[in-house]
Design a protein around this motif. Sequence first.
Motif, PDB file in Angstrom:
ATOM      1  N   MET A 444     -10.049 -57.797 -53.760  1.00 32.60           N
ATOM      2  CA  MET A 444     -10.645 -57.611 -52.440  1.00 32.60           C
ATOM      3  C   MET A 444      -9.892 -56.566 -51.626  1.00 32.60           C
ATOM      4  SD  MET A 444     -13.088 -59.579 -52.985  1.00 32.60           S
ATOM      5  CE  MET A 444     -13.908 -59.379 -51.409  1.00 32.60           C
ATOM      6  N   GLU A 445      -8.654 -56.250 -52.054  1.00 35.17           N
ATOM      7  CA  GLU A 445      -7.847 -55.246 -51.372  1.00 35.17           C
ATOM      8  C   GLU A 445      -7.784 -53.923 -52.148  1.00 35.17           C
ATOM      9  OE1 GLU A 445      -4.592 -58.539 -49.702  1.00 35.17           O
ATOM     10  OE2 GLU A 445      -4.317 -57.537 -51.647  1.00 35.17           O
ATOM     11  N   ASP A 446      -8.256 -53.941 -53.375  1.00 40.49           N
ATOM     12  CA  ASP A 446      -8.121 -52.793 -54.268  1.00 40.49           C
ATOM     13  C   ASP A 446      -9.028 -51.642 -53.815  1.00 40.49           C
ATOM     14  OD1 ASP A 446      -8.153 -51.014 -56.504  1.00 40.49           O
ATOM     15  OD2 ASP A 446      -7.596 -52.684 -57.826  1.00 40.49           O
ATOM     16  N   PRO A 447      -8.469 -50.437 -53.640  1.00 33.88           N
ATOM     17  CA  PRO A 447      -9.301 -49.296 -53.213  1.00 33.88           C
ATOM     18  C   PRO A 447     -10.372 -48.919 -54.239  1.00 33.88           C
ATOM     19  CG  PRO A 447      -7.081 -48.586 -53.817  1.00 33.88           C
ATOM     20  CD  PRO A 447      -7.035 -50.070 -53.742  1.00 33.88           C
ATOM     21  N   ARG A 448     -10.225 -49.404 -55.478  1.00 34.91           N
ATOM     22  CA  ARG A 448     -11.255 -49.137 -56.485  1.00 34.91           C
ATOM     23  C   ARG A 448     -12.475 -50.048 -56.311  1.00 34.91           C
ATOM     24  NH1 ARG A 448      -7.071 -49.863 -61.336  1.00 34.91           N
ATOM     25  NH2 ARG A 448      -6.486 -51.521 -59.857  1.00 34.91           N
ATOM     26  N   ASN A 449     -12.370 -51.004 -55.447  1.00 28.29           N
ATOM     27  CA  ASN A 449     -13.482 -51.934 -55.188  1.00 28.29           C
ATOM     28  C   ASN A 449     -14.344 -51.376 -54.050  1.00 28.29           C
ATOM     29  OD1 ASN A 449     -15.220 -54.020 -54.581  1.00 28.29           O
ATOM     30  ND2 ASN A 449     -13.628 -55.467 -53.971  1.00 28.29           N
ATOM     31  N   PRO A 450     -15.563 -50.993 -54.340  1.00 27.30           N
ATOM     32  CA  PRO A 450     -16.402 -50.419 -53.270  1.00 27.30           C
ATOM     33  C   PRO A 450     -16.762 -51.415 -52.200  1.00 27.30           C
ATOM     34  CG  PRO A 450     -17.697 -50.779 -55.261  1.00 27.30           C
ATOM     35  CD  PRO A 450     -16.259 -51.025 -55.636  1.00 27.30           C
ATOM     36  N   HIS A 451     -16.549 -52.681 -52.453  1.00 26.83           N
ATOM     37  CA  HIS A 451     -16.904 -53.731 -51.475  1.00 26.83           C
ATOM     38  C   HIS A 451     -15.657 -54.395 -50.928  1.00 26.83           C
ATOM     39  CE1 HIS A 451     -21.018 -53.167 -52.789  1.00 26.83           C
ATOM     40  NE2 HIS A 451     -20.657 -53.399 -54.043  1.00 26.83           N
ATOM     41  N   ARG A 452     -14.509 -53.744 -51.018  1.00 21.68           N
ATOM     42  CA  ARG A 452     -13.270 -54.346 -50.555  1.00 21.68           C
ATOM     43  C   ARG A 452     -13.304 -54.588 -49.053  1.00 21.68           C
ATOM     44  NH1 ARG A 452     -12.386 -48.985 -51.142  1.00 21.68           N
ATOM     45  NH2 ARG A 452     -11.321 -47.864 -49.460  1.00 21.68           N
ATOM     46  N   ALA A 453     -12.430 -55.510 -48.647  1.00 20.20           N
ATOM     47  CA  ALA A 453     -12.334 -55.809 -47.208  1.00 20.20           C
ATOM     48  C   ALA A 453     -11.810 -54.589 -46.468  1.00 20.20           C
ATOM     49  CB  ALA A 453     -11.411 -57.011 -46.994  1.00 20.20           C
TER      50      ALA A 453
END
Length: 454
Positions: A444-453
């Motif tokens: 949820m914090e990973d910049p690779r996650n397009p839906h991160r918080a």
Amino acid sequence: MTIHTPLNEDNARPAGAGANDAASNDHVASYKADLSINFAGIRSPNPFWLASAPPTDKAYNVVRAFEAGWGGVVWKTLGEDPAAVNVSSRYSAHYGPNGEVSGFNNIELITDRSLEINLREITQVKKDWPDRALIVSLMVPCEEEAWKTILPQVEATGCDGIELNFGCPHGMPERGMGAAVGQVPEYVEKVTRWCKTYSSLPVIVKLTPNITDVRLPAQAALRGGADAVSLINTINSITHLDLDRMVAHPVVGGRSTHGGYCGSAVKPIALNMVSEIARTPETANLPISGIGGISNWEDAAEFIALGAGSVQVCTAAMLHGFRIVEEMKDGLGRWMDSKGYQKIDDFTRAAIPNTTDWKHLDMNYQVIARIDQDKCIGCGRCYIACEDTSHQAIMHLAKDNGTARYEVKDADCVGCNLCEITCPVDNCITMEEQDTGKPYMNWMEDPRNPHRAA
């Protein structure tokens, strides 16, 4: 009523003797840990119970189980008269490569003995064995009057509690019972509430695994007033076919049907479902009786660490006999001593804080494989698995003597564990933690996650 049973195997005392005769063999225990439990108000000298199944079908079986040292039993499911009628044959199995039974399938129904006989035997057994947990499994139509009628009769036996069979996946659902109830949370809540209304006994709701989310019926059971849940019941299955006759096993007059799958093969599924209930806030304090592939003390310890307050065994007893409980108790007690656990509660749910959703795992954590060359036998299984199906992270090197040497390419290893799993030598391949120098970061914090918080 007098129940005539033979002496136990060492002829130490007459069958049917009670707690005052040290029937649980604790006087010869090789451990100091206290294995006794209080599960939802039901006391038992140890957490090992026999599940509702053929091993608990009659007084003769149950008495032999108590003689062997089981802490409790769940009597095979009672229903209304006339009793159910079973077919022949009833069992089949899924075998491992060495011929051992890894999964067990049955198409047997609830008790095919009359309600009167069962109630009479339960009354006598509980009288003779007052220190053992005796729970009665029940299944009647999803009608209030049916439950209102049977519950006082069961309570009059002096049993310690009731287990509602909402999980049977074959035969009974066709009659509107078993899994047909357990798959509908509203039905689970309704019937549980009836049982709490018409009985003062602890109510354990047995859940079906044949459902998308086991947490929903567990929450429904709690809303209905359940004192505990037990899981898992058997899984819908067909083990194998006779390809000559084109019919599945077990064969009944040239035809077959799906049955309930149990045994060691279902343990991973059961562990997950137990943990899901134990780590969900709404049911975090709901007592759980763990069932599913428990064959030894380590299995039991795993269920307890993930939330179970008692454990139920069936298939292992059917395959190896009642005396397996001696090793289960001894192994668990010795392990508890080695860990400093004085009682079962000391490690109940101990693994729950470390069990989480995937999205909360540390994306910066890294391990890579290490091969101990002194232990390696040069079989090449790790290389084949990695080269053909994984990340090509193991090198095949020729040695001067014509044999092979295998080494890990650190830069390509993703730490997937496949090589460790395929290796036939214990501790030859281990996974070594790497210092990445990076802090904890979840998905949820990973910049690779397009839906991160944000």
